[in-house]
Motif scaffolding. Structure first.
Motif, PDB file in Angstrom:
ATOM      1  N   ASN A   2       0.820  -1.199   0.000  1.00 11.75           N
ATOM      2  CA  ASN A   2       0.000   0.000   0.000  1.00 11.75           C
ATOM      3  C   ASN A   2       0.856   1.253   0.000  1.00 11.75           C
ATOM      4  O   ASN A   2       2.035   1.218   0.353  1.00 11.75           O
ATOM      5  CB  ASN A   2      -0.895   0.018   1.239  1.00 11.75           C
ATOM      6  CG  ASN A   2      -1.848  -1.147   1.253  1.00 11.75           C
ATOM      7  OD1 ASN A   2      -2.168  -1.699   0.216  1.00 11.75           O
ATOM      8  ND2 ASN A   2      -2.315  -1.515   2.443  1.00 11.75           N
ATOM      9  N   SER A   4       2.236   4.226   1.664  1.00 13.30           N
ATOM     10  CA  SER A   4       2.463   4.432   3.094  1.00 13.30           C
ATOM     11  C   SER A   4       2.218   5.878   3.499  1.00 13.30           C
ATOM     12  O   SER A   4       2.330   6.799   2.683  1.00 13.30           O
ATOM     13  CB  SER A   4       3.895   4.023   3.433  1.00 13.30           C
ATOM     14  OG  SER A   4       4.189   4.284   4.780  1.00 13.30           O
ATOM     15  N   ASN A   5       1.913   6.076   4.782  1.00 13.37           N
ATOM     16  CA  ASN A   5       1.813   7.434   5.317  1.00 13.37           C
ATOM     17  C   ASN A   5       3.135   7.872   5.942  1.00 13.37           C
ATOM     18  O   ASN A   5       3.210   8.880   6.633  1.00 13.37           O
ATOM     19  CB  ASN A   5       0.686   7.531   6.351  1.00 13.37           C
ATOM     20  CG  ASN A   5       0.954   6.662   7.577  1.00 13.37           C
ATOM     21  OD1 ASN A   5       1.871   5.838   7.581  1.00 13.37           O
ATOM     22  ND2 ASN A   5       0.152   6.844   8.622  1.00 13.37           N
ATOM     23  N   SER A  41       8.001   9.011  10.466  1.00  8.18           N
ATOM     24  CA  SER A  41       6.744   8.335  10.752  1.00  8.18           C
ATOM     25  C   SER A  41       5.821   9.240  11.575  1.00  8.18           C
ATOM     26  O   SER A  41       6.263   9.842  12.563  1.00  8.18           O
ATOM     27  CB  SER A  41       7.009   7.042  11.526  1.00  8.18           C
ATOM     28  OG  SER A  41       5.797   6.385  11.841  1.00  8.18           O
ATOM     29  N   LYS A  47       5.755  -1.691  12.076  1.00  7.39           N
ATOM     30  CA  LYS A  47       5.533  -1.532  10.641  1.00  7.39           C
ATOM     31  C   LYS A  47       6.074  -2.762   9.913  1.00  7.39           C
ATOM     32  O   LYS A  47       7.020  -3.410  10.364  1.00  7.39           O
ATOM     33  CB  LYS A  47       6.236  -0.277  10.113  1.00  7.39           C
ATOM     34  CG  LYS A  47       6.003   0.981  10.947  1.00  7.39           C
ATOM     35  CD  LYS A  47       4.562   1.436  10.942  1.00  7.39           C
ATOM     36  CE  LYS A  47       4.376   2.700  11.766  1.00  7.39           C
ATOM     37  NZ  LYS A  47       2.971   3.143  11.818  1.00  7.39           N
ATOM     38  N   ILE A  49       7.809  -3.892   6.417  1.00  6.32           N
ATOM     39  CA  ILE A  49       8.530  -3.296   5.285  1.00  6.32           C
ATOM     40  C   ILE A  49       9.144  -4.397   4.432  1.00  6.32           C
ATOM     41  O   ILE A  49       9.644  -5.404   4.941  1.00  6.32           O
ATOM     42  CB  ILE A  49       9.644  -2.341   5.782  1.00  6.32           C
ATOM     43  CG1 ILE A  49       9.031  -1.228   6.624  1.00  6.32           C
ATOM     44  CG2 ILE A  49      10.412  -1.740   4.614  1.00  6.32           C
ATOM     45  CD1 ILE A  49      10.042  -0.292   7.253  1.00  6.32           C
ATOM     46  N   LYS A 164       5.910   4.143  -3.387  1.00  3.91           N
ATOM     47  CA  LYS A 164       4.983   3.540  -2.428  1.00  3.91           C
ATOM     48  C   LYS A 164       4.976   4.272  -1.082  1.00  3.91           C
ATOM     49  O   LYS A 164       4.224   3.927  -0.187  1.00  3.91           O
ATOM     50  CB  LYS A 164       5.340   2.063  -2.212  1.00  3.91           C
ATOM     51  CG  LYS A 164       5.319   1.204  -3.477  1.00  3.91           C
ATOM     52  CD  LYS A 164       3.923   1.149  -4.070  1.00  3.91           C
ATOM     53  CE  LYS A 164       3.840   0.143  -5.203  1.00  3.91           C
ATOM     54  NZ  LYS A 164       4.553   0.542  -6.410  1.00  3.91           N
ATOM     55  N   TRP A 165       5.875   5.270  -0.930  1.00  3.10           N
ATOM     56  CA  TRP A 165       5.958   5.995   0.331  1.00  3.10           C
ATOM     57  C   TRP A 165       5.286   7.361   0.216  1.00  3.10           C
ATOM     58  O   TRP A 165       5.047   7.860  -0.890  1.00  3.10           O
ATOM     59  CB  TRP A 165       7.421   6.149   0.755  1.00  3.10           C
ATOM     60  CG  TRP A 165       8.078   4.818   0.977  1.00  3.10           C
ATOM     61  CD1 TRP A 165       8.709   4.046   0.036  1.00  3.10           C
ATOM     62  CD2 TRP A 165       8.125   4.073   2.186  1.00  3.10           C
ATOM     63  NE1 TRP A 165       9.158   2.875   0.590  1.00  3.10           N
ATOM     64  CE2 TRP A 165       8.812   2.859   1.924  1.00  3.10           C
ATOM     65  CE3 TRP A 165       7.667   4.304   3.485  1.00  3.10           C
ATOM     66  CZ2 TRP A 165       9.042   1.890   2.887  1.00  3.10           C
ATOM     67  CZ3 TRP A 165       7.898   3.347   4.453  1.00  3.10           C
ATOM     68  CH2 TRP A 165       8.576   2.157   4.155  1.00  3.10           C
ATOM     69  N   LYS A 166       5.007   7.969   1.339  1.00  3.69           N
ATOM     70  CA  LYS A 166       4.305   9.258   1.361  1.00  3.69           C
ATOM     71  C   LYS A 166       5.020  10.275   0.469  1.00  3.69           C
ATOM     72  O   LYS A 166       6.245  10.373   0.478  1.00  3.69           O
ATOM     73  CB  LYS A 166       4.227   9.787   2.798  1.00  3.69           C
ATOM     74  CG  LYS A 166       3.425  11.068   2.933  1.00  3.69           C
ATOM     75  CD  LYS A 166       3.372  11.528   4.373  1.00  3.69           C
ATOM     76  CE  LYS A 166       2.582  12.828   4.509  1.00  3.69           C
ATOM     77  NZ  LYS A 166       2.550  13.306   5.904  1.00  3.69           N
TER      78      LYS A 166
END
Length: 358
Positions: A2, A4-5, A41, A47, A49, A164-166
């Motif tokens: 997903n 990520s936030n 974060s 988490k 990863i 995939k990261w914020k």
């Protein structure tokens, strides 16, 4: 898989080629990779990863063919990692794909299927990370044998997972390539803003671009070639959003299957008709040998010493080999393998036969 936030504040990549001797005395290399991430974060907690490998292999790839000694630490503490086939994480049905689509503005099922096909043999190192709120440091290191062809080895690294990261970017990004004395090629790498990675040289050696033929709509692509005496190549930028993956080719033999451009942008060469005759001198006819001058034979006899970086005192030899990108003098103490000595022996036979005839 997903979005990520968690944001990537910084990423520092270090690729180092380390040489090793094969059974036949040839020099081969493996890549030692170290990566340092700083994540931001919004909350604390456990988490999950995954670190994707560049390519797949057979079921015994991990400790034999490709990746070895993979280590991970989170905030200074070592954590256990487990390797899975990437397809274990790919959604298997339409419902799951619909869930994934929520995380992307532009995401189509066909693209997902293509990615699954492309990466189906890849593995992902999967681990749990206890993150604190704010900055967290994740470090990886591993050894990588690459994928071998005739006369060259490909080393790849997947960094498009940044998406995939914020914010789908790295705030501060740096990559260092330390090739030792190997001749390397790095295909031009584009970012999503259209700019290309502009490599800088720290140290001594030759570095230049050339255009290779390639079967795509553009017909050619630009490639960086480098042979260093010392130092490294590096690239640093803000807000890094990669479009292309990282790829590096270590060129082991100049007469292998790697296809060179005719010349570089600074008119440096890789081959010419004379240096290519070195490999076939044993099979040339008497008439063909007559066309080779004594001066040319001297060049042919010293060709492999030049490739190894011999610093010639003879100005004519030095001037001749200086037109090749791969000629970077490193000193008088250079090593040749049995195959190269055998070819030199063949050239010496022609020279001695010619002297005896006189």
């Amino acid at each position: 898989m997903n979005l990520s936030n968690i944001a990537i504040k910084s990423e520092k990549l270090h690729f180092k080629l380390e040489n090793k001797k094969t059974k036949d005395g040839m020099t081969d290399y493996e890549m030692v990779v170290t990566v340092r991430f700083v994540f931001d974060s919004p909350d604390s907690g456990e988490k999950y990863i995954g670190f994707i490998t560049p390519e797949g292999g057979n079921d015994e790839w991990d400790e034999r063919d490709h990746f070895k000694d993979f280590k991970t630490s989170v905030n200074g503490k070592n954590v256990n990692t487990t390797a899975y086939r990437l397809t274990d994480f790919i959604p298997k049905d339409v419902k799951q794909l619909d869930e994934v689509k929520k995380y992307f503005k532009e995401y189509d099922i066909q693209k997902a299927k293509q990615e699954a096909e492309y990466y189906k043999k890849s593995y992902v190192y999967y681990f749990k990370a206890n993150f604190k709120k704010g900055e967290n440091v994740v470090e990886h290191s591993y050894q990588y044998d690459g994928s071998s062809g005739v006369g060259y080895t490909d080393f790849n690294y997947i960094w498009s997972t940044i998406s995939k990261w914020k914010n789908q970017k790295v705030d501060d990004f740096e990559v260092i390539v330390e090739p030792g004395n190997a001749l390397i090629a790095i295909p031009e790498i584009k970012m999503k803003n259209g700019k290309v990675i502009n490599w800088k040289l720290v140290g001594e050696g030759n570095m230049d671009y050339g255009y290779k033929d390639y079967y795509n709509k553009d017909g050619q692509y630009r490639t960086l070639y480098a042979k260093l005496k010392s130092g490294y190549l590096y690239f640093k930028t803000k807000n890094f959003k990669p479009k292309d993956e990282f790829s590096l080719v270590e060129i082991i033999h100049l007469n292998g299957n790697y296809i060179f451009p005719e010349k570089t942008e600074k008119n440096l060469k890789f081959k010419d008709s004379l240096t290519q005759k070195v490999y076939s001198v044993k099979f040339l006819t008497a008439d063909e040998l007559k066309k080779i001058t004594d001066k040319d034979l001297k060049i042919m006899r010293n060709y492999f010493y030049a490739v190894a970086g011999y610093d010639f005192s003879d100005k004519k030899l030095k001037d001749y080999f200086s037109k090749f990108l791969w000629y970077v003098p490193i000193g008088k103490d250079v090593e040749l393998n049995e195959y190269e000595f055998e070819i030199i022996k063949n050239v010496n036979k022609v020279i001695n036969d010619r002297k005896n005839e006189k």
